[in-house]
Design a protein around this motif. Structure first.
Motif, PDB file in Angstrom:
ATOM      1  N   UNK A 256       0.828  -1.210   0.000  1.00  0.00           N
ATOM      2  CA  UNK A 256       0.000   0.000   0.000  1.00  0.00           C
ATOM      3  C   UNK A 256       0.860   1.256   0.000  1.00  0.00           C
ATOM      4  N   UNK A 257       1.972   1.207   0.719  1.00  0.00           N
ATOM      5  CA  UNK A 257       2.920   2.329   0.749  1.00  0.00           C
ATOM      6  C   UNK A 257       3.472   2.585  -0.654  1.00  0.00           C
ATOM      7  N   UNK A 258       3.871   1.518  -1.340  1.00  0.00           N
ATOM      8  CA  UNK A 258       4.417   1.645  -2.699  1.00  0.00           C
ATOM      9  C   UNK A 258       3.345   2.089  -3.689  1.00  0.00           C
ATOM     10  N   UNK A 259       2.134   1.598  -3.517  1.00  0.00           N
ATOM     11  CA  UNK A 259       1.032   1.960  -4.406  1.00  0.00           C
ATOM     12  C   UNK A 259       0.782   3.470  -4.383  1.00  0.00           C
ATOM     13  N   UNK A 260       0.929   4.068  -3.227  1.00  0.00           N
ATOM     14  CA  UNK A 260       0.746   5.518  -3.069  1.00  0.00           C
ATOM     15  C   UNK A 260       2.052   6.274  -3.263  1.00  0.00           C
ATOM     16  N   UNK A 261       3.108   5.549  -3.650  1.00  0.00           N
ATOM     17  CA  UNK A 261       4.444   6.131  -3.861  1.00  0.00           C
ATOM     18  C   UNK A 261       4.950   6.903  -2.652  1.00  0.00           C
TER      19      UNK A 261
END
Length: 182
Positions: free
Chosen positions: A43-48
């Protein structure tokens, strides 16, 4: 899964895994994983990286602490009709003692891996203070990545560089017993 809470004083690994899987589904309808830390990362990576910590599921350590508290409380309630139930100390079940008082044990480790903590930054322009400094709000020291380089929330030495969280795993049950015998 929830019916199993409080059956035993200890939280089993199987029950914790089930709670972890349930929590993953609460935060993402198709998580693709039952590992809460992996979902946090995804989720952290998805939101950059542009995500507030309250938008992410708790880390495994924090979820375990919450689960221990819920299990302990459910165990107390399950025994509420017994005349003199044998209730163990809550220390180690999501609580610890601090200055002789029972307090919630929110987290035992770091809030995230060291490399991630070193990349966090606040956007303070004049001074780092509550409630505007995201580092202070989250209990962290400002890093070299922070916008304001001469703030008062910088670590004093390398040992103090990342977190101001304490590690109170050494609390003893005797403190709890003494405070409840009075």
């Amino acid at each position: 899964m929830f019916q199993q809470l409080g059956m035993e004083w200890n939280l089993s690994d199987d029950l914790h895994h089930s709670l972890q899987k349930f929590t993953c589904t609460m935060y993402c309808s198709t998580p693709g994983t039952s590992d809460i830390n992996e979902l946090r990362y995804r989720l952290f990576c998805l939101k950059r990286g542009d995500v507030e910590s309250n938008q992410l599921p708790p880390c495994n350590d924090t979820l375990r602490k919450h689960s221990l508290q819920a299990n302990y409380q459910a165990a107390v309630w399950r025994r509420s009709l017994q005349r003199c139930p044998d209730i163990p100390s809550p220390v180690g079940s999501g609580w610890c003692t601090e200055d002789g008082k029972l307090v919630i044990d929110w987290m035992g480790g770091q809030p995230s891996p060291q490399a991630v903590l070193e990349l966090l930054s606040c956007q303070c322009s004049r001074s780092c203070k509550l409630p505007s400094c995201s580092c202070i709000v989250n209990g962290l020291k400002c890093t070299d990545m922070c916008r304001l380089q001469d703030c008062t929330n910088k670590p004093e030495d390398d040992n103090d560089a990342v977190s101001v969280y304490g590690d109170d795993d050494d609390a003893e049950d005797s403190d709890w017993l003494e405070s409840h015998e009075q």
